[in-house]
Design a protein around this motif. Structure first.
Motif, PDB file in Angstrom:
ATOM      1  N   PRO A  12     -94.651 121.804  49.157  1.00 38.27           N
ATOM      2  CA  PRO A  12     -94.911 120.786  50.205  1.00 38.27           C
ATOM      3  C   PRO A  12     -93.785 120.678  51.225  1.00 38.27           C
ATOM      4  O   PRO A  12     -94.042 120.415  52.408  1.00 38.27           O
ATOM      5  N   VAL A  13     -92.541 120.859  50.774  1.00 39.18           N
ATOM      6  CA  VAL A  13     -91.401 120.793  51.693  1.00 39.18           C
ATOM      7  C   VAL A  13     -91.323 122.070  52.514  1.00 39.18           C
ATOM      8  O   VAL A  13     -91.145 122.045  53.748  1.00 39.18           O
ATOM      9  N   HIS A  14     -91.484 123.205  51.856  1.00 38.84           N
ATOM     10  CA  HIS A  14     -91.444 124.507  52.530  1.00 38.84           C
ATOM     11  C   HIS A  14     -92.500 124.588  53.621  1.00 38.84           C
ATOM     12  O   HIS A  14     -92.236 125.074  54.736  1.00 38.84           O
ATOM     13  N   ASN A  15     -93.701 124.081  53.326  1.00 32.79           N
ATOM     14  CA  ASN A  15     -94.786 124.159  54.311  1.00 32.79           C
ATOM     15  C   ASN A  15     -94.480 123.363  55.563  1.00 32.79           C
ATOM     16  O   ASN A  15     -94.837 123.767  56.681  1.00 32.79           O
ATOM     17  N   ILE A  16     -93.820 122.213  55.404  1.00 35.83           N
ATOM     18  CA  ILE A  16     -93.477 121.409  56.572  1.00 35.83           C
ATOM     19  C   ILE A  16     -92.400 122.089  57.409  1.00 35.83           C
ATOM     20  O   ILE A  16     -92.447 122.099  58.625  1.00 35.83           O
ATOM     21  N   LEU A  17     -91.426 122.704  56.729  1.00 38.30           N
ATOM     22  CA  LEU A  17     -90.347 123.379  57.446  1.00 38.30           C
ATOM     23  C   LEU A  17     -90.845 124.584  58.225  1.00 38.30           C
ATOM     24  O   LEU A  17     -90.323 124.901  59.300  1.00 38.30           O
ATOM     25  N   TYR A  18     -91.837 125.275  57.660  1.00 41.26           N
ATOM     26  CA  TYR A  18     -92.238 126.570  58.265  1.00 41.26           C
ATOM     27  C   TYR A  18     -93.690 126.577  58.729  1.00 41.26           C
ATOM     28  O   TYR A  18     -94.264 127.650  58.912  1.00 41.26           O
ATOM     29  N   GLN A  19     -94.268 125.399  58.911  1.00 39.80           N
ATOM     30  CA  GLN A  19     -95.652 125.367  59.380  1.00 39.80           C
ATOM     31  C   GLN A  19     -95.747 125.882  60.807  1.00 39.80           C
ATOM     32  O   GLN A  19     -94.870 125.657  61.616  1.00 39.80           O
ATOM     33  N   GLY A  20     -96.811 126.522  61.042  1.00 43.46           N
ATOM     34  CA  GLY A  20     -97.053 127.032  62.382  1.00 43.46           C
ATOM     35  C   GLY A  20     -96.237 128.256  62.700  1.00 43.46           C
ATOM     36  O   GLY A  20     -96.270 128.740  63.805  1.00 43.46           O
ATOM     37  N   ASN A  38     -90.894 106.180  43.548  1.00 46.19           N
ATOM     38  CA  ASN A  38     -91.468 107.468  43.122  1.00 46.19           C
ATOM     39  C   ASN A  38     -90.423 108.448  42.595  1.00 46.19           C
ATOM     40  O   ASN A  38     -90.768 109.505  42.080  1.00 46.19           O
ATOM     41  N   MET A  39     -89.154 108.107  42.728  1.00 46.99           N
ATOM     42  CA  MET A  39     -88.042 108.899  42.204  1.00 46.99           C
ATOM     43  C   MET A  39     -88.039 110.342  42.713  1.00 46.99           C
ATOM     44  O   MET A  39     -87.533 111.253  42.059  1.00 46.99           O
ATOM     45  N   GLY A  40     -88.617 110.528  43.897  1.00 44.26           N
ATOM     46  CA  GLY A  40     -88.622 111.855  44.498  1.00 44.26           C
ATOM     47  C   GLY A  40     -89.860 112.674  44.208  1.00 44.26           C
ATOM     48  O   GLY A  40     -90.011 113.780  44.739  1.00 44.26           O
ATOM     49  N   TYR A  41     -90.746 112.161  43.340  1.00 46.46           N
ATOM     50  CA  TYR A  41     -91.987 112.889  43.066  1.00 46.46           C
ATOM     51  C   TYR A  41     -92.909 112.831  44.286  1.00 46.46           C
ATOM     52  O   TYR A  41     -92.738 111.996  45.176  1.00 46.46           O
ATOM     53  N   GLY A  42     -93.904 113.699  44.287  1.00 47.96           N
ATOM     54  CA  GLY A  42     -94.749 113.863  45.459  1.00 47.96           C
ATOM     55  C   GLY A  42     -95.865 112.846  45.560  1.00 47.96           C
ATOM     56  O   GLY A  42     -97.044 113.227  45.586  1.00 47.96           O
ATOM     57  N   SER A  43     -95.526 111.589  45.636  1.00 46.78           N
ATOM     58  CA  SER A  43     -96.520 110.536  45.810  1.00 46.78           C
ATOM     59  C   SER A  43     -97.124 110.616  47.214  1.00 46.78           C
ATOM     60  O   SER A  43     -96.603 111.303  48.105  1.00 46.78           O
ATOM     61  N   LYS A  44     -98.207 109.863  47.414  1.00 50.40           N
ATOM     62  CA  LYS A  44     -98.840 109.834  48.731  1.00 50.40           C
ATOM     63  C   LYS A  44     -97.849 109.348  49.789  1.00 50.40           C
ATOM     64  O   LYS A  44     -97.739 109.935  50.879  1.00 50.40           O
ATOM     65  N   GLN A  45     -97.118 108.271  49.469  1.00 56.63           N
ATOM     66  CA  GLN A  45     -96.134 107.738  50.415  1.00 56.63           C
ATOM     67  C   GLN A  45     -95.072 108.776  50.751  1.00 56.63           C
ATOM     68  O   GLN A  45     -94.688 108.938  51.921  1.00 56.63           O
ATOM     69  N   HIS A  46     -94.604 109.475  49.731  1.00 57.67           N
ATOM     70  CA  HIS A  46     -93.551 110.467  49.941  1.00 57.67           C
ATOM     71  C   HIS A  46     -94.039 111.608  50.831  1.00 57.67           C
ATOM     72  O   HIS A  46     -93.358 112.020  51.783  1.00 57.67           O
ATOM     73  N   LYS A  47     -95.247 112.099  50.566  1.00 55.11           N
ATOM     74  CA  LYS A  47     -95.772 113.214  51.355  1.00 55.11           C
ATOM     75  C   LYS A  47     -96.047 112.795  52.802  1.00 55.11           C
ATOM     76  O   LYS A  47     -95.804 113.569  53.736  1.00 55.11           O
ATOM     77  N   GLU A  48     -96.532 111.568  52.971  1.00 50.55           N
ATOM     78  CA  GLU A  48     -96.757 111.075  54.341  1.00 50.55           C
ATOM     79  C   GLU A  48     -95.437 110.933  55.089  1.00 50.55           C
ATOM     80  O   GLU A  48     -95.350 111.244  56.283  1.00 50.55           O
ATOM     81  N   ALA A  49     -94.398 110.463  54.380  1.00 57.62           N
ATOM     82  CA  ALA A  49     -93.086 110.327  55.015  1.00 57.62           C
ATOM     83  C   ALA A  49     -92.506 111.684  55.382  1.00 57.62           C
ATOM     84  O   ALA A  49     -91.830 111.821  56.407  1.00 57.62           O
ATOM     85  N   LEU A  50     -92.765 112.683  54.559  1.00 54.86           N
ATOM     86  CA  LEU A  50     -92.312 114.036  54.897  1.00 54.86           C
ATOM     87  C   LEU A  50     -92.910 114.480  56.229  1.00 54.86           C
ATOM     88  O   LEU A  50     -92.218 115.067  57.073  1.00 54.86           O
ATOM     89  N   GLN A  51     -94.187 114.189  56.403  1.00 55.04           N
ATOM     90  CA  GLN A  51     -94.844 114.561  57.657  1.00 55.04           C
ATOM     91  C   GLN A  51     -94.297 113.761  58.833  1.00 55.04           C
ATOM     92  O   GLN A  51     -94.084 114.295  59.925  1.00 55.04           O
ATOM     93  N   ASN A  52     -94.065 112.464  58.615  1.00 56.80           N
ATOM     94  CA  ASN A  52     -93.701 111.571  59.715  1.00 56.80           C
ATOM     95  C   ASN A  52     -92.196 111.497  59.984  1.00 56.80           C
ATOM     96  O   ASN A  52     -91.771 111.355  61.143  1.00 56.80           O
ATOM     97  N   LEU A  53     -91.395 111.589  58.941  1.00 61.49           N
ATOM     98  CA  LEU A  53     -89.946 111.425  59.083  1.00 61.49           C
ATOM     99  C   LEU A  53     -89.189 112.738  58.973  1.00 61.49           C
ATOM    100  O   LEU A  53     -88.035 112.819  59.377  1.00 61.49           O
ATOM    101  N   GLY A  54     -89.830 113.748  58.396  1.00 64.74           N
ATOM    102  CA  GLY A  54     -89.181 115.048  58.282  1.00 64.74           C
ATOM    103  C   GLY A  54     -88.465 115.244  56.958  1.00 64.74           C
ATOM    104  O   GLY A  54     -88.511 114.405  56.058  1.00 64.74           O
TER     105      GLY A  54
END
Length: 209
Positions: free
Chosen positions: A201-209, A174-190
């Motif tokens: 998408p990255v900002h939301n994971i860092l500052y969610q909640g 995916n070369m860093g683009y926001g594919s489904k796999q990439h977004k799921e890995a962001l949630q699971n791996l950080g």
């Protein structure tokens, strides 16, 4: 401009030559949209006596054809590739970082160009040489098309290398683009150091909640 009317030619370069330009560089960038990795730009001065056949917008070419053309371009043309880092993207914004990468690529050309064909409708602020912005330039100008190919090949290979260091995000495909796999890995791996923290998408994971 209709898509059917677009063709890649040496017309823009020839017009610049008629105005007295000698060393004409095409400039393009890749990687504005991904969630990870640098933005990369290339500047290419083609040899008019050795124009590679089939030059076109890198997005229209197969991976195999891009790789072959990259080798042909580098064998006969003057090529410079530069990047702006994830930190610079987050600090400056993606547009300014893209322009910074372009400015760096142009500065690396030696001898320097005397005319630039820039893909898009904006000219970076710190280019102290005659410039022309060409909308859809990577599909219309051979020099810009060559730059798009060299920049994409460099960035794709860089992302494959980063994928070996950070498996699971799918950067090798995916070369860093926001594919489904990439977004799921962001949630699971950080978030990794190569992620663009200013992108939503990255900002939301860092500052969610």
């Amino acid at each position: 401009m209709e898509l059917g009317d677009i063709r890649c030619s040496f017309e823009f370069e020839e017009q610049a030559r008629k105005r007295g330009a000698v060393r004409i560089a095409g400039v393009d960038e890749v990687g504005r949209g991904p969630l990870a990795g640098p933005v990369v730009a290339a500047a290419v001065i083609l040899d008019i006596a050795a124009l590679p056949a089939g030059l076109d917008d890198s997005k229209k070419l197969s991976a195999k054809r891009r790789a072959a053309l990259d080798l042909e371009i580098r064998a006969s043309a003057q090529v410079a590739v530069a990047q702006a880092s994830v930190e610079e993207i987050d600090r400056l914004n993606i547009l300014r970082a893209s322009h910074l990468a372009m400015e760096r690529a142009v500065a690396m050309l030696d001898p320097a160009p005397d005319y630039l064909l820039i893909d898009g409708n904006m000219i970076p602020a710190n280019l102290h040489v005659a410039c022309e912005a060409v909308v859809k330039g990577d599909a219309r100008s051979m020099s810009i098309a060559a730059a798009s190919i060299c920049a994409k090949i460099w960035r794709d290979r860089h992302m494959v290398d980063l994928a070996q260091q950070h498996p699971g995000y799918g950067w090798e495909t995916n070369m860093g683009y926001g594919s489904k796999q990439h977004k799921e890995a962001l949630q699971n791996l950080g978030v990794t150091p190569h992620h663009r923290r200013s992108f939503k998408p990255v900002h939301n994971i860092l500052y969610q909640g």
